[in-house]
Write a protein that holds these residues in place. Structure first.
Motif, short mmCIF file in Angstrom:
data_model
loop_
_atom_site.label_atom_id
_atom_site.label_comp_id
_atom_site.label_asym_id
_atom_site.label_seq_id
_atom_site.Cartn_x
_atom_site.Cartn_y
_atom_site.Cartn_z
N HIS A 158 -9.68 3.47 -9.10
CA HIS A 158 -8.81 4.52 -8.58
C HIS A 158 -7.99 4.13 -7.35
O HIS A 158 -6.93 4.71 -7.12
CB HIS A 158 -9.66 5.75 -8.21
CG HIS A 158 -10.14 6.53 -9.39
ND1 HIS A 158 -10.74 7.77 -9.27
CD2 HIS A 158 -10.12 6.26 -10.72
CE1 HIS A 158 -11.07 8.22 -10.47
NE2 HIS A 158 -10.71 7.32 -11.37
N HIS A 159 -8.48 3.19 -6.55
CA HIS A 159 -7.90 2.97 -5.23
C HIS A 159 -7.54 1.50 -5.01
O HIS A 159 -8.13 0.60 -5.61
CB HIS A 159 -8.87 3.44 -4.14
CG HIS A 159 -9.33 4.86 -4.33
ND1 HIS A 159 -8.54 5.94 -4.04
CD2 HIS A 159 -10.50 5.36 -4.81
CE1 HIS A 159 -9.20 7.06 -4.31
NE2 HIS A 159 -10.39 6.74 -4.79
N GLN A 160 -6.61 1.28 -4.09
CA GLN A 160 -6.13 -0.07 -3.81
C GLN A 160 -6.91 -0.76 -2.71
O GLN A 160 -6.76 -1.97 -2.51
CB GLN A 160 -4.64 -0.03 -3.45
CG GLN A 160 -3.74 0.27 -4.62
CD GLN A 160 -3.87 -0.77 -5.71
OE1 GLN A 160 -3.74 -1.96 -5.45
NE2 GLN A 160 -4.14 -0.34 -6.93
N PHE A 193 0.80 -1.22 0.00
CA PHE A 193 0.00 0.00 0.00
C PHE A 193 0.84 1.28 0.00
O PHE A 193 0.29 2.38 0.03
CB PHE A 193 -0.94 0.00 1.20
CG PHE A 193 -2.00 -1.05 1.14
CD1 PHE A 193 -2.85 -1.15 0.06
CD2 PHE A 193 -2.15 -1.97 2.17
CE1 PHE A 193 -3.84 -2.13 -0.02
CE2 PHE A 193 -3.13 -2.95 2.12
CZ PHE A 193 -3.97 -3.04 1.02
N ILE A 194 2.16 1.14 -0.03
CA ILE A 194 3.01 2.34 -0.02
C ILE A 194 2.79 3.12 -1.32
O ILE A 194 2.94 2.59 -2.42
CB ILE A 194 4.49 1.97 0.14
CG1 ILE A 194 4.73 1.37 1.53
CG2 ILE A 194 5.39 3.19 -0.08
CD1 ILE A 194 6.14 0.90 1.77
N GLY A 195 2.41 4.39 -1.17
CA GLY A 195 2.15 5.24 -2.32
C GLY A 195 0.79 5.06 -2.95
O GLY A 195 0.46 5.73 -3.93
N ALA A 196 -0.03 4.18 -2.37
CA ALA A 196 -1.37 3.93 -2.90
C ALA A 196 -2.38 4.86 -2.23
O ALA A 196 -2.06 5.60 -1.30
CB ALA A 196 -1.76 2.48 -2.66
N THR A 197 -3.62 4.81 -2.70
CA THR A 197 -4.71 5.52 -2.05
C THR A 197 -5.75 4.52 -1.58
O THR A 197 -5.92 3.45 -2.17
CB THR A 197 -5.37 6.55 -2.99
OG1 THR A 197 -5.80 5.87 -4.19
CG2 THR A 197 -4.40 7.66 -3.35
N MET A 198 -6.44 4.86 -0.49
CA MET A 198 -7.54 4.06 0.05
C MET A 198 -8.79 4.93 0.12
O MET A 198 -8.73 6.06 0.59
CB MET A 198 -7.19 3.55 1.45
CG MET A 198 -6.06 2.56 1.50
SD MET A 198 -5.81 1.97 3.21
CE MET A 198 -4.52 0.75 2.97
N ALA A 199 -9.89 4.40 -0.35
CA ALA A 199 -11.15 5.14 -0.36
C ALA A 199 -11.98 4.79 0.87
O ALA A 199 -12.23 3.61 1.14
CB ALA A 199 -11.93 4.83 -1.63
N GLY A 238 -5.60 7.11 10.08
CA GLY A 238 -4.33 6.82 10.73
C GLY A 238 -3.71 5.52 10.26
O GLY A 238 -2.50 5.42 10.06
N ALA A 239 -4.55 4.50 10.06
CA ALA A 239 -4.04 3.20 9.62
C ALA A 239 -3.55 3.27 8.18
O ALA A 239 -2.53 2.66 7.84
CB ALA A 239 -5.14 2.15 9.76
N ALA A 240 -4.26 4.00 7.33
CA ALA A 240 -3.81 4.16 5.95
C ALA A 240 -2.44 4.80 5.91
O ALA A 240 -1.53 4.34 5.20
CB ALA A 240 -4.82 4.99 5.16
N TYR A 241 -2.27 5.85 6.69
CA TYR A 241 -0.98 6.54 6.75
C TYR A 241 0.11 5.60 7.26
O TYR A 241 1.24 5.60 6.75
CB TYR A 241 -1.08 7.76 7.66
CG TYR A 241 0.21 8.52 7.83
CD1 TYR A 241 0.64 9.43 6.87
CD2 TYR A 241 1.01 8.31 8.95
CE1 TYR A 241 1.84 10.13 7.03
CE2 TYR A 241 2.21 9.00 9.11
CZ TYR A 241 2.62 9.90 8.15
OH TYR A 241 3.80 10.58 8.30
N ALA A 242 -0.23 4.77 8.25
CA ALA A 242 0.76 3.87 8.85
C ALA A 242 1.29 2.84 7.86
O ALA A 242 2.42 2.38 7.99
CB ALA A 242 0.16 3.16 10.06
N VAL A 243 0.47 2.46 6.87
CA VAL A 243 0.93 1.48 5.88
C VAL A 243 1.38 2.15 4.59
O VAL A 243 1.62 1.49 3.58
CB VAL A 243 -0.16 0.42 5.59
CG1 VAL A 243 -0.49 -0.36 6.85
CG2 VAL A 243 -1.41 1.05 4.99
N GLY A 244 1.49 3.48 4.63
CA GLY A 244 2.05 4.21 3.50
C GLY A 244 1.07 4.68 2.45
O GLY A 244 1.46 5.08 1.36
N ALA A 245 -0.24 4.65 2.78
CA ALA A 245 -1.26 5.03 1.81
C ALA A 245 -1.87 6.38 2.16
O ALA A 245 -1.79 6.85 3.29
CB ALA A 245 -2.35 3.96 1.75
#
Length: 391
Positions: free
Chosen positions: A168-170, A111-117, A133-140
């Motif tokens: 659009h999103h992972q 998920f590094i550099g990815a986006t999550m919706a 917070g969790a998205a940021y923690a895994v690099g998204a």
């Protein structure tokens, strides 16, 4: 992975979410030479579970075999094996060096550099904060869509929205009014092989349940390298989405649950049948009991749990005479006198202080509510890391 509720996860996956990352605490695994599947030892209470259909949705369980084949369910006679269990040598190495296994688990860069919706039909504080917070923690990077700006089935159909988000999103997380909407979005996500996580529907709240069992393990200082101790959870109030997911999570681990609710607000025959099916699949000895007596429910419980008395979609505490119907079911100082002295209290929040729980209780030393709220972030991050490995 399509995570519509707790039973989308295997027992091993649930235990994986429970272990404190970096401390090398993993479920003890053994290999059965007569089988192609490993077993997970949980003392005397629980064995591994195969995946099953959700009685609510009919969706297949969230295992990579199904994602690779595009099938909702495995072929007849086949049992999906989680990716990490396909190689005997790697399983043996994990046993010999559990810290190495943990580090490998935490090291995925999917998920590094990815986006999550994050799709939110409902207002949210804890879930949205935890998702971000969790998205940021895994690099998204988390991207949120709220209420009317997305307009599910008014501006666009749920299916069309899911198509666009999958392009659009992972990963997609959805907090929806109706579980049927989640099911429709899940059909599209399966086509794209995109992870879809239920962030709350009227049927289930799996990310809350994961945070709940993490909190119990922490509060009781349970060492997952040892047999998991038996305990009883008393849930008081409306048998709703939170209660349903909590029962399943507790059942998978081997913990008993007593649900205390007035007539008309208790689990029905279909729910009980699904709990029993899941218990058998988990090979668990856990029991789910129903009562309309709050004092009896808490008498032998180590954990007292409650939620708001009015389920999602109702217009406040006056709806359906809820205050009168639930009188006596509040977790207050009087009810605590019926519980063991070391019992502690949980609430998924937001709370109506003075209604389902007394302010003096939620702010007391017997409350695990704020640890529980903290663990919403912990649970979400661990879940994203699990998805990054399994999917």
């Amino acid at each position: 992975m399509i995570i519509d509720d707790i039973d989308a996860l295997s027992v091993e996956q649930i235990l994986w979410l429970l272990h404190p990352p970096g401390e090398g605490i993993l479920p003890v695994k053994s290999w059965d030479p007569e089988s192609t599947n490993p077993t997970t030892t949980l003392g005397s209470r629980v064995e591994p579970t195969a995946c099953t259909d959700s009685p609510a949705t009919g969706l297949g369980r969230a295992h990579p075999d199904r994602m690779e084949s595009g099938e909702l369910m495995p072929k007849t006679g086949e049992t999906p094996v989680p990716k990490g269990d396909r190689d005997l040598e790697s399983s043996t190495q994990a046993l010999e060096d559990p810290d190495r296994a943990v580090n490998a688990f935490l090291g995925s860069d999917r998920f590094i550099g990815a986006t999550m919706a994050g799709v939110f039909e409902h207002p949210s504080l804890r879930t949205r904060s935890a998702f971000a917070g969790a998205a940021y923690a895994v690099g998204a990077l988390p991207v949120f869509f709220v209420g009317d700006e997305i307009g599910i089935d008014s501006r666009e159909t749920a299916e069309d929205i899911a198509h666009l988000l999958c392009e659009h999103h992972q990963l997609i997380g959805a907090r929806l009014q109706h579980h049927e909407t989640f099911r429709r979005m899940a059909e599209v996500a399966l086509e794209y092989r995109r992870p879809l996580v239920n962030l709350l529907t009227d049927w289930a709240h799996p990310t809350q349940a994961i945070a709940d069992v993490i909190t119990i393990v922490e509060r009781l200082k349970i060492d997952l390298r040892e047999p998991i101790p038996n305990l009883r959870i008393a849930y008081l109030g409306d048998a709703n989405n939170v209660a349903r997911s909590l029962v399943k999570a507790a059942t998978a681990i081997g913990w008993d649950v007593t649900v205390a609710a007035p007539a008309g607000h208790q689990f029905g025959v279909d729910d009980l049948a699904s709990f029993e099916t899941f218990r058998r699949l988990c090979k668990s000895e856990a029991r789910v009991e129903l009562t309309d007596d709050p004092s009896a429910a808490v008498r032998e419980a180590q954990v007292l749990y409650t939620d708001v008395w009015v389920s999602m979609g109702a217009d406040g505490y006056g709806a359906n005479g809820a205050v009168d119907e639930f009188r006596g079911f509040a977790i207050d100082e009087k009810l605590l006198l019926s519980a063991p002295e070391d019992a502690f209290v949980m609430h998924c929040l937001p709370a109506h202080r003075g209604m389902e729980i007394a302010a003096s209780v939620i702010d007391s030393e017997r409350s695990a509510v704020w640890a529980q709220a903290k663990n919403r972030l912990v649970a979400m991050e661990r879940l994203f890391r699990l998805i990054s490995e399994e999917d």
